[in-house]
Design an enzyme around this catalytic site. Structure first.
Site, PDB file in Angstrom:
ATOM      1  N   HIS A  51       5.812  19.023  75.916  1.00  0.00           N
ATOM      2  CA  HIS A  51       6.656  19.339  74.759  1.00  0.00           C
ATOM      3  C   HIS A  51       7.734  18.274  74.554  1.00  0.00           C
ATOM      4  O   HIS A  51       8.533  17.995  75.452  1.00  0.00           O
ATOM      5  CB  HIS A  51       7.307  20.710  74.946  1.00  0.00           C
ATOM      6  N   HIS A 110       9.095  10.297  68.593  1.00  0.00           N
ATOM      7  CA  HIS A 110       9.546   9.187  67.744  1.00  0.00           C
ATOM      8  C   HIS A 110       9.084   9.356  66.305  1.00  0.00           C
ATOM      9  O   HIS A 110       9.859   9.159  65.363  1.00  0.00           O
ATOM     10  CB  HIS A 110       9.015   7.870  68.311  1.00  0.00           C
ATOM     11  N   HIS A 140       8.095  33.068  83.225  1.00  0.00           N
ATOM     12  CA  HIS A 140       9.234  33.629  82.471  1.00  0.00           C
ATOM     13  C   HIS A 140      10.404  33.825  83.429  1.00  0.00           C
ATOM     14  O   HIS A 140      10.289  34.536  84.422  1.00  0.00           O
ATOM     15  CB  HIS A 140       8.836  34.958  81.839  1.00  0.00           C
ATOM     16  N   HIS A 195      -5.108  13.689  80.569  1.00  0.00           N
ATOM     17  CA  HIS A 195      -4.188  13.583  79.434  1.00  0.00           C
ATOM     18  C   HIS A 195      -3.076  14.621  79.558  1.00  0.00           C
ATOM     19  O   HIS A 195      -3.324  15.758  79.981  1.00  0.00           O
ATOM     20  CB  HIS A 195      -4.937  13.768  78.112  1.00  0.00           C
ATOM     21  N   CYS A 208      10.180  27.420  71.782  1.00  0.00           N
ATOM     22  CA  CYS A 208       9.260  26.292  71.616  1.00  0.00           C
ATOM     23  C   CYS A 208       7.996  26.421  72.449  1.00  0.00           C
ATOM     24  O   CYS A 208       7.039  25.679  72.228  1.00  0.00           O
ATOM     25  CB  CYS A 208       9.978  24.985  71.975  1.00  0.00           C
ATOM     26  N   ASN A 213      11.148  16.749  67.138  1.00  0.00           N
ATOM     27  CA  ASN A 213      10.820  17.981  67.847  1.00  0.00           C
ATOM     28  C   ASN A 213      10.376  19.011  66.812  1.00  0.00           C
ATOM     29  O   ASN A 213      11.194  19.580  66.097  1.00  0.00           O
ATOM     30  CB  ASN A 213      12.039  18.474  68.621  1.00  0.00           C
TER      31      ASN A 213
END
EC number: 2.3.1.-
Length: 527
Positions: A428, A457, A338, A424, A259, A461
């Site tokens: 994720h 909502h 990572h 802002h 993702c 995802n």
């Protein structure tokens, strides 16, 4: 989330062994105990990543330190004599030494040339598009479970488990799923994968080209990321074929990167733009829901079914300086972390087959813990690059104190206020639990997390494209003003945590095309 579901998302390792036989022979196996929250960042911060951030800052901005010193030295010298004396001194010293004067100007021109030639080109975000599926693919939470029951792929225990997960997930009643996942036959086929890919990718790209008023042949760089669906020819080749792009296009297809791959794709596009002047780059981020649908009974593999939904984003980047006038944002920083060297991190999100040979994405009980560790590393590296001077001093004093006096159990490391660095936040939208813990540990407000919560909502995802649906939400609310800084934070399998920082070049008015336009007045909603 109910206790049973929460326990599947977080745990602490207490034993390690090796699989003695079977397909995983020789690979590590773990015994875990439940931990139902992210690790508290205030308890321990590895300060070597703070030093890494300062190293990054010094390496990329050494001129910020040298220029003020030169200005101060020159000002002090000039300030000690009058203008007449300065001119007379310059004239008398140079009129009989033309060689020295020419050498001085040659060095000056050479230095300025090297500086401007080595200075990275600015990367502009012209515009982006997020695909919105048709209403016939929209399902509520109750409809989702009922369709799963009618498909005949799950027993009652699995249906009950998915029902509890969905109800506490933070996902609303208007998310989108492919029709194929609810059919009795196998939906994880190449045919269904290609059909879904064509729908979401071409839908996003058609909107992007229309908004930016460019032709597909104008694009010189194409980067596509899709973690689990990687056909041959690739998705990037499918795009080139569909839009008949030029033959010398530099195309890349990233697979298996989870993702957080949206930021990784941005990083690759940025590097390619630095090496190829006067060019456009398109970055496409998506995931195929039907191809990754799990029809078995393993609960750790059923969790992705409950969260992942259809979505795709397409972003147009440019390194052309004249695009500054029409661009929305300028890319400021990308910081990647990572943790794949750690076994628990490597296996926290793992694609495998269950005992009935059903392919699925297994979510480890270590997920929140390893995710918190990766996040902690990423933000402590990012801190010295983006924080204001006041926070920098407090941050740096912690580093110095530990180096001089060592660590102390009674002294907690200072966690900077990232609300001072960004206006802002686009975090994720993995799950409600993750967003709750992010808000708590980073001490963010409900307003800071609003875009992430509302995206979860409304759209669920959508994997690597989530952060763009969140930015689209902020634009639809007309909250982005000139000079605002936007932090996009993605995390995923590997385990990886990646940050992208943008600066708004102008106030962003409500766009004509935006996936939120038909419902933005109803948001935010209570969750």
């Amino acid at each position: 989330m109910a206790q049973e579901e929460q326990s599947l998302l977080s745990a602490e390792i207490i034993n390690r062994g090796i699989h003695p036989s079977g397909p995983d022979a020789g690979s590590p196996t773990f015994s875990v105990r439940v931990q139902r929250r992210l690790p508290d960042f205030l308890q321990s911060v590895n300060l070597k990543y703070v030093k890494l951030g300062y190293h990054y800052l010094i390496t990329h901005a050494i001129y910020l330190a040298t220029i003020p010193v030169l200005v101060l030295v020159f000002s002090a010298e000039v300030g000690s004599i009058s203008k007449e004396e300065l001119w007379r001194k310059i004239w008398e010293d140079t009129r009989y030494d033309l060689v020295s004067l020419l050498a001085f100007f040659a060095v000056l021109v050479f230095t300025l040339s090297v500086y401007f030639m080595s200075k990275p080109r600015p990367i502009y975000l012209i515009d982006f598009a997020c695909y919105k599926p048709s209403d016939d693919l929209k399902v509520s939470k109750e409809e989702f479970i009922e369709l799963a029951r009618k498909s005949g792929k799950f027993d009652e225990a699995s249906l009950d488990f998915q029902g509890r997960i969905v109800q506490s997930s933070g996902i609303g009643d208007e998310t989108y799923v492919p029709k194929a996942i609810m059919l009795p036959e196998n939906c994880a086929t190449m045919k269904e994968g290609r059909a879904e890919a064509s729908e979401v990718i071409f839908g996003a790209l058609d909107e992007l080209f229309e908004k930016c008023r460019i032709r597909p042949k104008d694009v010189g760089i194409l980067v596509v990321n899709c973690s689990l669906f990687n056909p041959t020819p690739s998705l990037s080749a499918m795009i080139v074929n569909h839009y008949k792009m030029r033959g010398n296009i530099l195309s890349f297809n990233l697979g298996g990167m989870g993702c957080s791959a949206g930021v990784i794709a941005l990083d690759l596009a940025r590097d390619m733009l630095q090496a190829n002047p006067n060019n456009y780059a398109v970055v496409v981020s998506t995931e195929m829901v039907a191809f990754n649908w799990y029809p078995g009974r393993n609960r750790s593999m059923l969790i992705p079914n409950c969260f992942f939904r259809m979505g795709c984003s397409a972003v147009l980047l440019s390194n052309r300086r004249h695009d500054f006038r029409r661009a929305k944002y300028r890319l400021e920083h990308i910081v990647r972390t990572h943790k794949g060297a750690d076994d628990r991190s490597f296996r926290s999100v793992y694609q495998e087959e269950d005992e009935h040979r059903h392919k699925g994405l297994a979510i480890s009980r270590d997920l929140l813990e390893v995710g918190g560790d990766a996040l902690k590393t990423n933000i402590t590296t990012l801190g010295p690059i983006v924080l204001p001077v006041s926070e920098q001093l407090l941050f740096f004093s912690t580093l110095v104190r530990k180096q001089l006096f060592g660590s102390s159990k009674t002294t907690k490391p200072y966690i900077p206020d990232y609300k001072l660095a960004f206006e802002h936040f686009c975090v994720h939208a993995a799950s409600k639990t993750v967003l709750d813990e992010m808000e708590k540990n980073l001490e963010l407000s409900d307003k800071n997390m609003e875009a992430s919560r509302m995206t979860l909502h409304r759209f669920g995802n959508t994997s690597s494209s989530c952060i763009w649906y969140e930015l689209a939400y902020l634009e639809a609310k007309e909250r982005v003003r000139r000079g605002d800084r936007v932090w996009q934070l993605g995390f995923g399998s590997g385990f990886k945590c990646n940050s992208a920082v943008w600066r708004a070049l102008r106030r962003v008015r409500k766009p004509n095309k935006n996936p939120w336009l038909d419902c933005i007045e109803r948001y935010p909603v209570a969750m």
